[in-house]
Design a protein around this motif. Structure first.
Motif, PDB file in Angstrom:
ATOM      1  N   SER A 195       0.669  -1.174   0.207  1.00  0.00           N
ATOM      2  CA  SER A 195       0.085  -0.110  -0.010  1.00  0.00           C
ATOM      3  C   SER A 195       0.902   1.399  -0.106  1.00  0.00           C
ATOM      4  CB  SER A 195      -0.837   0.054   1.303  1.00  0.00           C
ATOM      5  OG  SER A 195      -2.002  -1.147   1.363  1.00  0.00           O
ATOM      6  N   VAL A 196       2.165   1.198   0.602  1.00  0.00           N
ATOM      7  CA  VAL A 196       2.875   2.478   0.776  1.00  0.00           C
ATOM      8  C   VAL A 196       3.697   2.286  -0.640  1.00  0.00           C
ATOM      9  CG1 VAL A 196       4.769   3.551   1.957  1.00  0.00           C
ATOM     10  CG2 VAL A 196       2.911   2.200   3.116  1.00  0.00           C
ATOM     11  N   MET A 197       3.391   3.609  -0.955  1.00  0.00           N
ATOM     12  CA  MET A 197       4.107   4.090  -2.425  1.00  0.00           C
ATOM     13  C   MET A 197       5.580   4.809  -2.229  1.00  0.00           C
ATOM     14  SD  MET A 197       0.811   5.288  -4.727  1.00  0.00           S
ATOM     15  CE  MET A 197       0.198   6.309  -3.423  1.00  0.00           C
ATOM     16  N   GLY A 198       5.578   5.393  -1.123  1.00  0.00           N
ATOM     17  CA  GLY A 198       6.683   6.331  -0.969  1.00  0.00           C
ATOM     18  C   GLY A 198       6.608   6.680   0.369  1.00  0.00           C
ATOM     19  N   LEU A 199       7.924   7.118   1.081  1.00  0.00           N
ATOM     20  CA  LEU A 199       8.066   7.774   2.303  1.00  0.00           C
ATOM     21  C   LEU A 199       9.266   8.897   2.012  1.00  0.00           C
ATOM     22  CD1 LEU A 199       8.906   4.416   4.380  1.00  0.00           C
ATOM     23  CD2 LEU A 199       6.637   5.588   4.276  1.00  0.00           C
ATOM     24  N   GLU A 200       9.084   9.910   3.220  1.00  0.00           N
ATOM     25  CA  GLU A 200       9.815  10.852   3.359  1.00  0.00           C
ATOM     26  C   GLU A 200      10.724  10.445   4.773  1.00  0.00           C
ATOM     27  OE1 GLU A 200       9.227  15.494   3.232  1.00  0.00           O
ATOM     28  OE2 GLU A 200       8.705  14.611   5.241  1.00  0.00           O
ATOM     29  N   VAL A 201      11.879  10.281   4.785  1.00  0.00           N
ATOM     30  CA  VAL A 201      12.742   9.708   6.000  1.00  0.00           C
ATOM     31  C   VAL A 201      13.792  10.474   6.256  1.00  0.00           C
ATOM     32  CG1 VAL A 201      14.005   7.899   6.760  1.00  0.00           C
ATOM     33  CG2 VAL A 201      11.862   7.495   5.400  1.00  0.00           C
ATOM     34  N   VAL A 202      13.806  10.960   7.538  1.00  0.00           N
ATOM     35  CA  VAL A 202      15.230  11.744   7.821  1.00  0.00           C
ATOM     36  C   VAL A 202      16.270  10.650   8.611  1.00  0.00           C
ATOM     37  CG1 VAL A 202      16.295  13.565   9.179  1.00  0.00           C
ATOM     38  CG2 VAL A 202      13.977  13.725   8.435  1.00  0.00           C
ATOM     39  N   LEU A 203      17.364  10.713   7.822  1.00  0.00           N
ATOM     40  CA  LEU A 203      18.504   9.630   8.291  1.00  0.00           C
ATOM     41  C   LEU A 203      18.988  10.258   9.645  1.00  0.00           C
ATOM     42  CD1 LEU A 203      20.161   8.739   4.931  1.00  0.00           C
ATOM     43  CD2 LEU A 203      18.203   7.583   6.136  1.00  0.00           C
ATOM     44  N   PRO A 204      19.875   9.611  10.236  1.00  0.00           N
ATOM     45  CA  PRO A 204      20.425   9.950  11.484  1.00  0.00           C
ATOM     46  C   PRO A 204      21.462  11.206  11.357  1.00  0.00           C
ATOM     47  CG  PRO A 204      20.684   7.596  11.542  1.00  0.00           C
ATOM     48  CD  PRO A 204      19.973   8.075  10.003  1.00  0.00           C
ATOM     49  N   GLY A 206      20.834  13.517   9.507  1.00  0.00           N
ATOM     50  CA  GLY A 206      20.088  14.818   9.277  1.00  0.00           C
ATOM     51  C   GLY A 206      19.813  14.709   7.559  1.00  0.00           C
ATOM     52  N   THR A 207      20.077  13.864   7.011  1.00  0.00           N
ATOM     53  CA  THR A 207      19.931  13.841   5.558  1.00  0.00           C
ATOM     54  C   THR A 207      18.468  13.459   5.435  1.00  0.00           C
ATOM     55  OG1 THR A 207      22.168  13.029   5.042  1.00  0.00           O
ATOM     56  CG2 THR A 207      20.585  12.772   3.240  1.00  0.00           C
ATOM     57  N   ILE A 208      17.760  14.196   4.396  1.00  0.00           N
ATOM     58  CA  ILE A 208      16.335  13.970   3.990  1.00  0.00           C
ATOM     59  C   ILE A 208      16.383  13.249   2.869  1.00  0.00           C
ATOM     60  CG2 ILE A 208      14.162  14.900   3.615  1.00  0.00           C
ATOM     61  CD1 ILE A 208      15.137  17.507   5.073  1.00  0.00           C
ATOM     62  N   ILE A 209      15.486  12.061   3.020  1.00  0.00           N
ATOM     63  CA  ILE A 209      15.355  11.225   1.664  1.00  0.00           C
ATOM     64  C   ILE A 209      13.885  11.505   1.285  1.00  0.00           C
ATOM     65  CG2 ILE A 209      14.936   8.734   0.657  1.00  0.00           C
ATOM     66  CD1 ILE A 209      17.152   7.812   2.710  1.00  0.00           C
ATOM     67  N   ASP A 210      13.856  12.076   0.307  1.00  0.00           N
ATOM     68  CA  ASP A 210      12.338  12.716   0.012  1.00  0.00           C
ATOM     69  C   ASP A 210      11.892  11.656  -1.275  1.00  0.00           C
ATOM     70  OD1 ASP A 210       9.877  13.788  -0.903  1.00  0.00           O
ATOM     71  OD2 ASP A 210      10.746  15.797  -1.533  1.00  0.00           O
ATOM     72  N   ASN A 211      11.047  10.632  -0.845  1.00  0.00           N
ATOM     73  CA  ASN A 211      10.561   9.646  -2.195  1.00  0.00           C
ATOM     74  C   ASN A 211       9.082   9.571  -1.908  1.00  0.00           C
ATOM     75  OD1 ASN A 211      10.732   7.688  -3.950  1.00  0.00           O
ATOM     76  ND2 ASN A 211      10.929   6.296  -2.505  1.00  0.00           N
ATOM     77  N   LEU A 212       8.426  10.641  -1.682  1.00  0.00           N
ATOM     78  CA  LEU A 212       6.923  10.714  -1.800  1.00  0.00           C
ATOM     79  C   LEU A 212       6.267  10.742  -3.084  1.00  0.00           C
ATOM     80  CD1 LEU A 212       6.222  13.365   1.041  1.00  0.00           C
ATOM     81  CD2 LEU A 212       6.171  10.880   1.242  1.00  0.00           C
ATOM     82  N   HIS A 223      14.006  -0.260  -4.022  1.00  0.00           N
ATOM     83  CA  HIS A 223      12.571   0.586  -3.365  1.00  0.00           C
ATOM     84  C   HIS A 223      13.260   0.482  -2.074  1.00  0.00           C
ATOM     85  CE1 HIS A 223       9.270  -0.742  -6.277  1.00  0.00           C
ATOM     86  NE2 HIS A 223      10.464  -0.650  -6.832  1.00  0.00           N
ATOM     87  N   LEU A 224      13.902   1.703  -1.589  1.00  0.00           N
ATOM     88  CA  LEU A 224      14.244   2.003  -0.247  1.00  0.00           C
ATOM     89  C   LEU A 224      13.222   1.912   0.896  1.00  0.00           C
ATOM     90  CD1 LEU A 224      17.206   4.770  -0.858  1.00  0.00           C
ATOM     91  CD2 LEU A 224      17.566   2.123  -0.589  1.00  0.00           C
ATOM     92  N   LYS A 225      12.028   2.546   0.428  1.00  0.00           N
ATOM     93  CA  LYS A 225      10.990   2.570   1.171  1.00  0.00           C
ATOM     94  C   LYS A 225      10.818   1.296   1.876  1.00  0.00           C
ATOM     95  CE  LYS A 225       7.153   0.672  -1.499  1.00  0.00           C
ATOM     96  NZ  LYS A 225       6.188  -0.176  -1.301  1.00  0.00           N
ATOM     97  N   ASN A 226      10.894   0.092   1.387  1.00  0.00           N
ATOM     98  CA  ASN A 226      10.759  -1.148   1.921  1.00  0.00           C
ATOM     99  C   ASN A 226      11.632  -1.483   3.067  1.00  0.00           C
ATOM    100  OD1 ASN A 226       8.485  -2.026   0.470  1.00  0.00           O
ATOM    101  ND2 ASN A 226       9.729  -2.931  -1.057  1.00  0.00           N
ATOM    102  N   LEU A 227      12.776  -0.754   3.022  1.00  0.00           N
ATOM    103  CA  LEU A 227      13.658  -0.785   4.145  1.00  0.00           C
ATOM    104  C   LEU A 227      13.281  -0.304   5.506  1.00  0.00           C
ATOM    105  CD1 LEU A 227      17.140  -0.384   2.865  1.00  0.00           C
ATOM    106  CD2 LEU A 227      16.415  -2.538   4.084  1.00  0.00           C
ATOM    107  N   PHE A 237      13.809   8.087  10.614  1.00  0.00           N
ATOM    108  CA  PHE A 237      12.628   8.749  11.145  1.00  0.00           C
ATOM    109  C   PHE A 237      11.873   8.969  10.136  1.00  0.00           C
ATOM    110  CE2 PHE A 237      11.244  11.050  15.076  1.00  0.00           C
ATOM    111  CZ  PHE A 237      10.085  11.533  14.294  1.00  0.00           C
ATOM    112  N   VAL A 238      10.810   8.314   9.817  1.00  0.00           N
ATOM    113  CA  VAL A 238       9.562   8.581   8.754  1.00  0.00           C
ATOM    114  C   VAL A 238       8.803   9.922   9.175  1.00  0.00           C
ATOM    115  CG1 VAL A 238       7.604   7.748   7.915  1.00  0.00           C
ATOM    116  CG2 VAL A 238       9.405   6.104   8.389  1.00  0.00           C
ATOM    117  N   THR A 239       8.862  10.781   8.357  1.00  0.00           N
ATOM    118  CA  THR A 239       8.228  12.162   8.577  1.00  0.00           C
ATOM    119  C   THR A 239       7.105  12.232   7.523  1.00  0.00           C
ATOM    120  OG1 THR A 239       9.817  13.169   7.397  1.00  0.00           O
ATOM    121  CG2 THR A 239      10.270  13.206   9.510  1.00  0.00           C
ATOM    122  N   GLY A 240       6.987  11.624   6.544  1.00  0.00           N
ATOM    123  CA  GLY A 240       5.903  11.816   5.603  1.00  0.00           C
ATOM    124  C   GLY A 240       5.602  10.397   4.998  1.00  0.00           C
ATOM    125  N   VAL A 241       4.325  10.427   4.338  1.00  0.00           N
ATOM    126  CA  VAL A 241       3.820   8.727   3.837  1.00  0.00           C
ATOM    127  C   VAL A 241       3.055   9.355   2.694  1.00  0.00           C
ATOM    128  CG1 VAL A 241       2.417   7.009   4.338  1.00  0.00           C
ATOM    129  CG2 VAL A 241       3.950   7.872   6.274  1.00  0.00           C
TER     130      VAL A 241
END
Length: 523
Positions: A195-204, A206-212, A223-227, A237-241
């Motif tokens: 169901s999840v198509m993408g995530l926004e994640v902050v790495l330890p 502070g790098t922001i992975i924007d894959n929304l 598919h990094l979101k699956n990790l 840290f997941v910040t966006g879904v």
């Protein structure tokens, strides 16, 4: 010590009652300079200091729902934006300050509560819907959105979240994704990896992975979101879904049926899947004891109302179907109920079709965990995966073992069995009569060895957290665990993200290998 929300004294600090892990000396003790920095990033009202909170306010963040774990955290941070999370994590990584990401703190494995003095970063104020596609129902939202609030907003456009949990009014979508939660309708919607198509994640760092992304099909690279789905905040840290929602089906029918044996439960499931493959949405089993505990706490809806069926049957099933055409769905569900009775698979049954009736039937399942935790100072909880015919055998064997050990009535109140038959997921919840770590360890050893012997999984949907870390190797080989550690070290080389969770110690891993291989012996 004052009582917690269940009416019992708060559990002892985890750091005092559990000695399987020691505080990592690399991690910094919080200083006033650190607090000053956090207040430069966040409004002062979003920096909660222990010294300014009541015990109940502090326990909201630092004690788990089952009253098994509690931390001495000095500070809780409530960011509102991804950029604030990035600045906080970057600073914590540089200063070697350990952190615990937290959503609704409804974790059933101790994953959302610190072990020692780690700071908490909560998504409580990250609760905005960023985007909703009215054509397809693709949703982009903050990680702190409460599931029930999302459902209410989506319903106006004819959609619903493809996930439903009894804690829907408390749990937040970032936390459910971080534990890969399943819930009572996974058999219809599938798990969150789909169901999840993408995530926004902050790495330890502070790098922001924007894959929304909202693309349903995207095969470009890993598919990094699956990790991050199911990683329990140990990698980032997941910040966006970004999630694909489901079209609401208005023709809802909820069965409540009584059965003589668990074998009849399996037969009923098989027939329902065969007769209503397109519309069956949930298939939940209860036994007599779970019905009685809900009734005993008066948690049914409406309060004080009688159980809709005879209370003498050994097993009950709450089954939901959801179709598009009400008239057709009524015909099909009536036919299924008739077949179940004619084939003598069930003893009796009713179908709820109005919203009030549906809520009434579901209350007997949804309020089981809430009712059980009222009956003891702590509750030892399991959510295991097994082959379908074995699900209730675990409950029976656990009760037989506990009776022989003289534990029921002395150490524990009862052993309750209920769960998601449609997903091969059984819950055991065992209220202890006193807060005693030795009781938990003794019961854990029996249950996880039993599950390993029967080639199951010690965690179906609640994650590993602190509760099951010692038993991960009962289900996973050393090779798998070694590669999991490599992934952890790659993303979080300083180990600041949710430490002490997920992984067994080397000694526990070696013991788990022995237990797991013992279950694989054949002839």
């Amino acid at each position: 010590m004052t009582a917690d929300k269940h009416g019992f004294s708060l559990t002892q600090l985890t750091s005092e009652k559990i000695d399987r892990v020691q505080r990592d000396p690399r991690f910094k003790k919080l200083t006033e300079e650190d607090v000053t920095f956090f207040k430069s990033i966040l409004p002062e009202a979003s920096v909660l200091e222990k010294k300014g909170l009541t015990q109940a306010e502090h326990a909201k963040y630092t004690c788990d729902w089952y009253n098994m774990y509690r931390a001495a955290t000095e500070i809780i941070l409530l960011p509102e934006t991804t950029e604030q999370v990035s600045k906080i994590l970057k600073y914590c990584n540089e200063q070697l300050i350990a952190v615990v990401p937290q959503s609704g703190n409804t974790s059933a494995s101790g994953g959302s509560v610190p072990v020692f003095d780690e700071i908490i970063i909560s998504t409580e104020k990250m609760n905005k819907i960023r985007k909703l596609d009215p054509l397809r129902g693709d949703l982009v939202c903050d990680a702190g959105c409460v599931l029930q609030d999302l459902d209410e907003s989506l319903s106006q456009a004819g959609f619903q979240i493809p996930l439903d949990l009894p804690a829907r009014h408390l749990c937040r979508i970032g936390g459910t994704i971080s534990t890969n939660a399943g819930g009572i309708r996974q058999m219809r919607f599938g798990n969150l990896h789909g169901s999840v198509m993408g995530l926004e994640v902050v790495l330890p760092d502070g790098t922001i992975i924007d894959n929304l992304t909202t693309m349903r099909k995207d095969n470009s690279g890993y598919h990094l979101k699956n990790l991050f789905i199911g990683s329990e905040g140990t990698l980032g840290f997941v910040t966006g879904v970004s999630i694909a929602t489901a079209q609401i089906r208005l023709a809802v029918n909820v069965f409540l049926i009584g059965l003589q044996s668990f074998d009849h439960v399996v037969q009923a499931y098989s027939l329902a899947r065969r007769e209503l493959p397109e519309t069956i949405a949930a298939f939940e089993v209860l036994d007599t004891s779970t019905v009685q505990v809900v009734k005993g706490q008066d948690f049914q809806i409406p309060k004080g109302s009688p159980f809709p069926l005879s209370e003498k049957h050994p097993f009950y099933v709450v089954m939901e179907t959801a179709g598009k055409d009400e008239e057709i769905e009524i015909l099909r569900t009536d036919r299924l109920l008739k077949l179940l009775l004619e084939k003598e698979i069930i003893l009796e049954g009713q179908i709820a079709r109005t919203p009030d009736q549906v809520e009434r039937f579901w209350s007997w399942r949804n309020n089981v965990p809430k009712a059980i935790v009222q009956t003891g100072p702590t509750s030892i909880h399991f959510d295991v995966s097994l082959e379908l015919p074995l699900l209730y055998k675990l409950v029976e064997d656990a009760r037989e073992w506990a009776t022989k050990e003289g534990m029921i009535g002395r150490d524990i109140g009862a052993i309750y069995g209920y769960g998601h038959v449609g997903d091969g997921n059984m819950h055991l919840t065992i209220p202890a009569l006193r807060d005693d770590e030795a009781i938990r360890i003794k019961i854990d050893d029996f249950v996880y060895e039993w599950v390993a012997e029967h080639k199951g999984s010690g965690s179906a949907e609640h994650g590993i957290g602190m509760m099951k870390a010692a038993y991960l190797s009962f289900s996973k080989s050393s090779t798998i665990i070694s590669n999991m550690r490599k992934v952890k070290n790659l993303f979080d080389p300083n180990g600041i993200m949710n430490p002490y969770k997920m992984f067994p110690t080397k000694e526990e891993e070696e013991q788990g290998e022995i237990v797991r291989k013992r279950g694989q012996v054949g002839c």
